[in-house]
Every structure is written in C-alpha cells, then in structure tokens.
Design an enzyme around this catalytic site. Sequence first.
Site, PDB file in Angstrom:
ATOM      1  N   ASP A 142       0.818  -1.215   0.000  1.00 51.49           N
ATOM      2  CA  ASP A 142       0.000   0.000   0.000  1.00 51.49           C
ATOM      3  C   ASP A 142       0.850   1.262   0.000  1.00 51.49           C
ATOM      4  O   ASP A 142       0.454   2.284  -0.560  1.00 51.49           O
ATOM      5  CB  ASP A 142      -0.922  -0.008   1.226  1.00 51.49           C
ATOM      6  N   GLU A 147       2.723   6.128  -3.182  1.00 47.88           N
ATOM      7  CA  GLU A 147       3.706   6.906  -3.936  1.00 47.88           C
ATOM      8  C   GLU A 147       3.221   7.163  -5.366  1.00 47.88           C
ATOM      9  O   GLU A 147       3.311   8.277  -5.886  1.00 47.88           O
ATOM     10  CB  GLU A 147       5.045   6.177  -3.978  1.00 47.88           C
ATOM     11  N   ARG A 249      10.118  -0.032  14.241  1.00 49.57           N
ATOM     12  CA  ARG A 249      10.175  -0.652  12.919  1.00 49.57           C
ATOM     13  C   ARG A 249      11.111  -1.861  12.887  1.00 49.57           C
ATOM     14  O   ARG A 249      10.961  -2.758  12.054  1.00 49.57           O
ATOM     15  CB  ARG A 249      10.618   0.378  11.870  1.00 49.57           C
TER      16      ARG A 249
END
Length: 493
Positions: A142, A147, A249
């Site tokens: 996604d 972008e 992350r």
Amino acid sequence: AASKTSDQVNTGTRNTSKQLHQLYPHAFTVSYVRRTSGHQWTCSDVTFHCTSQRLCEQWIHVINEQLSFHTNRPRSLLVYINPYGGKRQGRRVYEQKVAPLFHRAHISADVIVTERANHARDHLKTEAELDKYDGVVCVGGDGMFSEILHGLVTRTQADSGVDQDQPDAELVPCSLHIGIIPAGSTDCICFATVGTNDPVTSALHIIVGDSQPMDVCSVHHNNSFLRYSVSLLGYGFYGDVLSDSERNRWQGPARYDLSGVKTFLSHNYYEGTVSFLPAESNKGDPRDELKCRSGCCDKSQRERLNSSFSDGSRGWKVIHGKFLAINAANMSCACPRSPKGLSPSAHLADGNTDLILVRKCSRLDFFRHLLRHTNKDDQFDHSFVEVHRVRRFRFQPRHHELASLEDLSEGLKKSGFSPICVTQTTCNYSTTHSSWTCDGEILPHADIQVSVHRQLIRLFARGIEEEQQQQRSVFEDLGPHLALEPSLHWTVD
C-alpha cells in the site's frame, strides 16, 4: 472390463496426439483467462488444429483483428518495483510471475527499481514521459501504491494548472490507469478492489484492460495540502497504533500487533469537534448492507457533484465529543484479517467516505467493537458508535497548541503507557492530541479538513465479483484475452 495401466494410458495419449498431428499438421494456441476459486484468475491455453497452413493463418489474422478492437488494453506500461517492501520479494514476483504474462500479451514495460523512499513519486512528478504509456504499475504494498497515487495526481494537477493547496479546488481526473501487483506486507487496496492478493490475478486484470474508478480524499490543514487518501484516515486508536509502531520498525510486521495491544490497554480518548457535509440522500447508508461489487459504480458515466464543493456551511452538521477513534473509510478496508473491513458497505466510487465515530466507552465495550471487525456481526450496532456517509468533513481538537508532528511525538515519548484502568471507565490521555494516520502515513497536524473527489483515478481492476460472476469464465465474457501463440513458429503481431 480390464483396466489399463498408466503406461498403457500414456502410450494411448501419445498415439492419439500423433494421429491428430498427422491429420491436422498446423495449429495455433489461444491463451485466455480462467477464473478459479477465491476471486483468483489464472492463464490457460487451448490449441486449435487446422488442415492447412493457410487456414491456420486466416484464423490467427481474424482473431487478432478482433482482439485489436479492445482498445482499452494497455500496450505500454511504466512499472515501478519496490525491492524493500514486505518480504523483499517485489523483484522476484515481477520477474517470475508478471513479466512472462506481459510478454505473452505483447505488452512492453519500462521497469524502474526504486532506490529510496518516494523515488517513484518524485519520478512521476517531474521526469516520467507519461505520454509514452497506457498505464502505471506498482509492484509492492500500500505504501508503494501511495507513492504512485501522489506522483500521478500531483503531476496531473500541475499539468492542468490546478492548485492543490486550495481545499475547494476541483481536481482533474488522471488519464492513466494504475495497476497494483501485490508484494507488500499489507495489500489492503488490492484486496478491496480485486478480492485477492494474488500477483497473477492482478497482472491478468491489467492485461485485459479492466477499469475500476476510485474516489480520492484530499487532506488539508488550513490552506496547505497534506496528503491524498484512498483507504483509511484514522484518528485516536489507529493513529496511536501507527505512531507507536513507527518507533519500533526494527520489530518488522509484528510491531503492528504489539502496538495494537499496547494502545488498547492504554485506552485513551480525545476530545474534539467533527463537522461534516452529509452525502446526498440517494447515495445509500453505511448500514444498508449493500456491498460495493463489480460494476456497481461504473455502469453510469462520471457525473460531477457540484454540491460537494459549494455551500459554505449550509447543510453541515456538527458533533462535539470525546472519542476513542475517528475513522474515515473510502472503501470497505477489507483484508484477510478483517474480511468485511471497517465499513463493509463503503463504495469505491460514489463520491463519499464513511465517517465512523467511536465515543468514549469502557475497554470491554471497545473490545467488542473491535472484535466485530473479524466476524459477521454489525460493528456499528453499539450505542457508542455512529457512522455517517459524508462528502466532506473537518476535525478540530479541543486544544490546538500542539500542531506539529514533532510536538506530538515528544508528547507520546513523555507519556509512554497510560495506567491500566481497574474499573470499566476510561483513562485520560496525558497529551492533548492523537495523530491522524493517512493510508499508513502519519499526518503532521491534528486539525484537518477532508474533501472527497469522485472517481479521480482508475485502477486496472473491476471490483470484487459476486459468486455468480465468478462461475463464468472471462473467456465467456470477452473472448480470448492474450495474444495468440501459434505452433510451427508463426509470428503474430
């Protein structure tokens, strides 16, 4: 009757094929699309034998001539591959599963492997020679699609002289279609528009030239453009989950589950004012159980909703309260974990978004609400949940001293975990704001205004098909879909 051994069966098959080749020495093969289970498509072949070379050539000419009338099929594509997204399989997925199909369909592709974040967006905005292509394809998740969306929409507005910073600007629809080859950690947009996250299925939708219009939300702060959204805008719970996960992350995809648990236990609510312009009365209701399916929004020509960008404050409704979550769903947001999605009856191209308000409630009640996203129960059937189909909306937090993402992040660092409540009441959040997640990206401001732009883009997709549609082959719908591949090395252009 005596049964035949496998060797006898194989020998018989070879003899039959040999005899057929002797009787009909010339042949050509048609590649076509066949539906399988779970909204997936596959490519199959059927070979036709002819008595003469001339007859074979005539059939090839006539069928290719018929195929040429399908002008919606792309001949040249610009492909962006994200090699880092998901499980880092983007390049392998394209080269092994997609590129061979494009080659068989005689589709040329210019491939760019992205080297950094926003590489595809920046290339589309400034460098890409878009006149050379029939569509743009992204291989990734996604984030990669976002972008492409931002690059293509921004380029279209710049070429058309439209100022994106004006919240009331009427944006110009993009002329190029966008294709999605799913290869990310989340592929919600592909799942919601095709019904499956299968690269081969998505490639075949591109090859046959399917077209699915799609609404796009523009998000502004004051008179400054922030981002576009096609799936979910979320404040409160979902914004907090994403904010927390971005600081972890290194944990990979597991960070979303861990941040979700942490955010749920914190159980923070936020006070603010929501203003919205309701959808027109003929646009249905978020609870009408009318699902968005293939063809439901594309049977009529595109119409302009002049009322969407007029009227000042007339017709607007205002709600003030304390909210655990504020979500705006442009589509159902269905995914494998949530088969119905956040708003099961949201439509892809009706010019509206479903605004879901979850008011302050007990942790147990909020858990019941979240649990209904995974089953068939009505997640809106709670006294603390309300949903509205809207054309535009605004949100103003109660306090607006903290207006930047930097201030927001600093507040989150100071707060850490909020204490877990020992009763059925909620806990207060120690900072003033949550943050908005916009299709997986954090917005820098909490005070926003959102406008829906009807059918601003088109995907190489056809929406999720009903079961009776799935039972037909695509061959029956539109005839053979790929280029012919004759035997005996005949070339078909």
